[in-house]
Design an enzyme around this catalytic site. Sequence first.
Site, PDB file in Angstrom:
ATOM      1  CE1 TYR A   1      -5.307   4.303   9.006  1.00 56.10           C
ATOM      2  CE2 TYR A   1      -5.281   3.604  11.622  1.00 56.10           C
ATOM      3  CZ  TYR A   1      -4.858   3.262  10.561  1.00 56.10           C
ATOM      4  OH  TYR A   1      -3.355   2.600  10.325  1.00 56.10           O
TER       5      TYR A   1
ATOM      6  N   PRO B   1      -3.281   0.637  19.210  1.00 49.93           N
ATOM      7  CG  PRO B   1      -4.591  -0.667  18.511  1.00 49.93           C
ATOM      8  CD  PRO B   1      -4.173  -0.146  19.863  1.00 49.93           C
TER       9      PRO B   1
ATOM     10  CE  LYS C   1       4.448   4.508  13.097  1.00 50.04           C
ATOM     11  NZ  LYS C   1       4.778   4.304  11.468  1.00 50.04           N
TER      12      LYS C   1
ATOM     13  CE1 TYR D   1       0.005   3.785   8.100  1.00 50.19           C
ATOM     14  CE2 TYR D   1      -1.340   4.425   9.663  1.00 50.19           C
ATOM     15  CZ  TYR D   1      -1.161   3.568   9.010  1.00 50.19           C
ATOM     16  OH  TYR D   1      -2.194   2.911   8.797  1.00 50.19           O
TER      17      TYR D   1
ATOM     18  CG  HIS E   1      -1.761  -0.722   0.993  1.00 52.03           C
ATOM     19  ND1 HIS E   1      -2.739  -0.779   1.013  1.00 52.03           N
ATOM     20  CD2 HIS E   1      -1.533  -2.257   2.030  1.00 52.03           C
ATOM     21  CE1 HIS E   1      -3.548  -2.256   1.188  1.00 52.03           C
ATOM     22  NE2 HIS E   1      -2.360  -2.722   2.188  1.00 52.03           N
TER      23      HIS E   1
HETATM   24  P1  FAS Z   1       4.778 -10.109  22.291  1.00 56.94           P
HETATM   25  O1  FAS Z   1       3.262 -10.011  23.349  1.00 56.94           O
HETATM   26  O2  FAS Z   1       3.827 -10.151  20.856  1.00 56.94           O
HETATM   27  O3  FAS Z   1       5.490 -11.152  22.706  1.00 56.94           O
HETATM   28  C1  FAS Z   1       5.842 -11.499  24.206  1.00 56.94           C
HETATM   29  C2  FAS Z   1       5.756 -13.201  23.988  1.00 56.94           C
HETATM   30  O4  FAS Z   1       6.618 -13.456  26.012  1.00 56.94           O
HETATM   31  C3  FAS Z   1       4.748 -13.853  24.375  1.00 56.94           C
HETATM   32  O5  FAS Z   1       4.994 -14.989  23.764  1.00 56.94           O
HETATM   33  C4  FAS Z   1       4.515 -14.117  25.730  1.00 56.94           C
HETATM   34  O6  FAS Z   1       3.836 -15.429  25.450  1.00 56.94           O
HETATM   35  C5  FAS Z   1       6.057 -14.293  26.008  1.00 56.94           C
HETATM   36  N1  FAS Z   1       6.109 -14.237  27.779  1.00 56.94           N
HETATM   37  C6  FAS Z   1       4.907 -13.188  28.445  1.00 56.94           C
HETATM   38  N2  FAS Z   1       5.698 -13.454  30.456  1.00 56.94           N
HETATM   39  C7  FAS Z   1       6.329 -14.434  29.643  1.00 56.94           C
HETATM   40  C8  FAS Z   1       7.460 -15.418  31.247  1.00 56.94           C
HETATM   41  N3  FAS Z   1       7.326 -14.936  32.162  1.00 56.94           N
HETATM   42  N4  FAS Z   1       8.226 -15.910  30.742  1.00 56.94           N
HETATM   43  C9  FAS Z   1       8.332 -16.682  29.576  1.00 56.94           C
HETATM   44  N5  FAS Z   1       7.390 -15.920  28.235  1.00 56.94           N
HETATM   45  C10 FAS Z   1       6.599 -14.514  28.466  1.00 56.94           C
HETATM   46  N6  FAS Z   1       0.316  -3.960  16.683  1.00 56.94           N
HETATM   47  C11 FAS Z   1       0.451  -3.278  15.715  1.00 56.94           C
HETATM   48  O7  FAS Z   1       1.114  -2.203  15.094  1.00 56.94           O
HETATM   49  N7  FAS Z   1      -0.789  -2.884  15.378  1.00 56.94           N
HETATM   50  C12 FAS Z   1      -2.060  -4.242  16.233  1.00 56.94           C
HETATM   51  O8  FAS Z   1      -3.025  -3.711  15.089  1.00 56.94           O
HETATM   52  C13 FAS Z   1      -2.284  -5.086  16.782  1.00 56.94           C
HETATM   53  N8  FAS Z   1      -2.939  -5.677  17.963  1.00 56.94           N
HETATM   54  C14 FAS Z   1      -2.950  -6.186  19.328  1.00 56.94           C
HETATM   55  C15 FAS Z   1      -3.795  -6.769  19.617  1.00 56.94           C
HETATM   56  C16 FAS Z   1      -3.167  -7.146  20.809  1.00 56.94           C
HETATM   57  C17 FAS Z   1      -5.223  -7.927  21.828  1.00 56.94           C
HETATM   58  C18 FAS Z   1      -2.322  -6.835  21.483  1.00 56.94           C
HETATM   59  C19 FAS Z   1      -1.595  -7.195  22.886  1.00 56.94           C
HETATM   60  C20 FAS Z   1      -1.209  -5.966  20.627  1.00 56.94           C
HETATM   61  C21 FAS Z   1      -1.622  -5.191  19.515  1.00 56.94           C
HETATM   62  N9  FAS Z   1      -0.324  -5.290  18.642  1.00 56.94           N
HETATM   63  C22 FAS Z   1      -0.647  -4.358  17.439  1.00 56.94           C
HETATM   64  C23 FAS Z   1       0.784  -4.705  19.565  1.00 56.94           C
HETATM   65  C24 FAS Z   1       1.546  -6.619  19.029  1.00 56.94           C
HETATM   66  O9  FAS Z   1       1.895  -6.666  17.599  1.00 56.94           O
HETATM   67  C25 FAS Z   1       2.504  -5.649  19.755  1.00 56.94           C
HETATM   68  O10 FAS Z   1       3.204  -5.106  19.763  1.00 56.94           O
HETATM   69  C26 FAS Z   1       4.227  -6.988  19.421  1.00 56.94           C
HETATM   70  O11 FAS Z   1       3.505  -8.391  19.498  1.00 56.94           O
HETATM   71  C27 FAS Z   1       5.362  -7.165  20.294  1.00 56.94           C
HETATM   72  O12 FAS Z   1       5.540  -8.243  20.162  1.00 56.94           O
HETATM   73  P2  FAS Z   1       6.785  -8.875  21.407  1.00 56.94           P
HETATM   74  O13 FAS Z   1       7.529  -7.452  22.054  1.00 56.94           O
HETATM   75  O14 FAS Z   1       7.558 -10.033  20.639  1.00 56.94           O
HETATM   76  O15 FAS Z   1       5.666  -8.675  22.003  1.00 56.94           O
HETATM   77  C1  PHB Z   2      -4.790  -4.210  11.113  1.00 59.66           C
HETATM   78  O1  PHB Z   2      -4.714  -4.883  10.385  1.00 59.66           O
HETATM   79  O2  PHB Z   2      -4.988  -4.769  12.749  1.00 59.66           O
HETATM   80  C2  PHB Z   2      -3.929  -2.841  11.546  1.00 59.66           C
HETATM   81  C3  PHB Z   2      -4.343  -1.878  10.790  1.00 59.66           C
HETATM   82  C4  PHB Z   2      -3.730  -0.605  11.092  1.00 59.66           C
HETATM   83  C5  PHB Z   2      -3.822  -0.345  11.858  1.00 59.66           C
HETATM   84  C6  PHB Z   2      -3.874  -1.068  13.781  1.00 59.66           C
HETATM   85  C7  PHB Z   2      -4.554  -2.606  12.935  1.00 59.66           C
HETATM   86  O3  PHB Z   2      -3.897   0.915  12.581  1.00 59.66           O
END
Ligand code: FAS
Ligand code: PHB
Length: 389
Positions: free
Chosen positions: A198, A290, A294, A382, A72
């Site tokens: 958005y 989100p 980022k 962005y 995109h």
């Molecule tokens: P993560 O949280 O992905 O990974 C951390 C890992 O550590 C997990 O697998 C966990 O099980 C493990 N862990 C935790 N405690 C532990 C322990 N005590 N021992 C061992 N392992 C342990 N970002 C976007 O850019 N767009 C989105 O739309 C978006 N939607 C999201 C929706 C949700 C519900 C959540 C929670 C996050 C969302 N995010 C989004 C943000 C997300 O994508 C994070 O930025 C991304 O997963 C970050 O990756 P990590 O830093 O690896 O953390």
């Molecule tokens: C998604 O595709 O999950 C998404 C895209 C843009 C955003 C957040 C989430 O800003």
Amino acid sequence: MQTQVAIVGAGPAGSLLALLLHQAGIEVVVVERQSRDYVLSRIRAGVLENGTVELLRSAGVGARLDAEGHVHTETGIAYRAEEIFYFDIGKYAGSQFVSYGQTEVQKDLYEALDAAGVPILFEADDAAIHEPTGEHPYVTCVHGGEQVRIDANQVVGCDGFHGPSKDAIPHLRRYEKTYPFGWLGILSETPPLEHLIYANSERGFALCSQRNPMLSRYYVQCPLDDTVDDWSDDRFWSELMARLPQHVGDEIVTGPSIEKSIAPLRSFVAEPMRHGNLFLAGDAAHIVPPTGAKGLNLAVSDVFYLSRGLVRHYHDGDDHYLDTYSDMALRRVWASVRFSWWLTSLLHRFPDQTEIDQRLQEAELALIQTSDRAQALLCEQYAGMPFES
Ligand code: FAS
Ligand code: PHB
């Protein structure tokens, strides 16, 4: 067990860091609390900045992304019922982003780690970090019913917002803002819209996104005390349409949700991101709403900076990038935290908002719609700034 770098958490940050270090000949062991399938079942991010794509390609995990991801340059913002404009990060930032789910990135990373034989201890309980400022910090956990000790030179906390690693840093500075609403997201096996859109609506925020040509991702802002049981598919679709311009809603193909979840929104930063031989990366150190897409991309930029520092340390005995890691990573973190807060404040309806607040949001969106300079600033952020050299 003895290794060079012990990593806690096998989400995108821990997995990508492990792969990059292994490829540089640095020994790593990863400790993950959940099962592999559980990690792969999480539906999260969907937008990959160009810097993220480039780093994944350089790590040898870009093939499926290049084949299946949707490139995109333009993204829509709808407001005031029927207004909509598209900001073009190609035109204003010379960049692009790719729609490719975090779940797919995670699958590609696990496949590469398996092929490389990098040890990941899944379903490891009670991970704890010991002597982070000593010459030889170590991680303990319970794996397969056995007490395990992993001696290392460095430990990296990639354990997300709820993980233990940041608590091992004394006098950690925590900055936090929570938002009075959540995002209800669904996945549907339907063809998505061409562009991400958005929407600022008097009824609340909405977002149209995608995963692939037959998998759509949609979100509506919802009250924090809602549960998915409050939202039938019919209610979701009608609320989404009500928040979009008519001609946009008319293009949306609805269908049964195959996933439905509510995520809370918060801004969080932990400083510093280093304490002796303990480093933090990804959600372990920061969380963004989100809205600015980022979260995942910040985790990747942390990994870029930290992997560069560790490789220089082991290959050249040069600690410049390790010593500057926290400050360098935090410059990008705060820029992204501010952008995500700003875009969230601009696009969402706050419970205590009055009519003038809505009109002020609409006036700011009209300014962005009509000003090249305002759009250039939006696009630059962005798209994601280039990684610092
Ligand atoms: P993560 O949280 O992905 O990974 C951390 C890992 O550590 C997990 O697998 C966990 O099980 C493990 N862990 C935790 N405690 C532990 C322990 N005590 N021992 C061992 N392992 C342990 N970002 C976007 O850019 N767009 C989105 O739309 C978006 N939607 C999201 C929706 C949700 C519900 C959540 C929670 C996050 C969302 N995010 C989004 C943000 C997300 O994508 C994070 O930025 C991304 O997963 C970050 O990756 P990590 O830093 O690896 O953390
Ligand atoms: C998604 O595709 O999950 C998404 C895209 C843009 C955003 C957040 C989430 O800003």
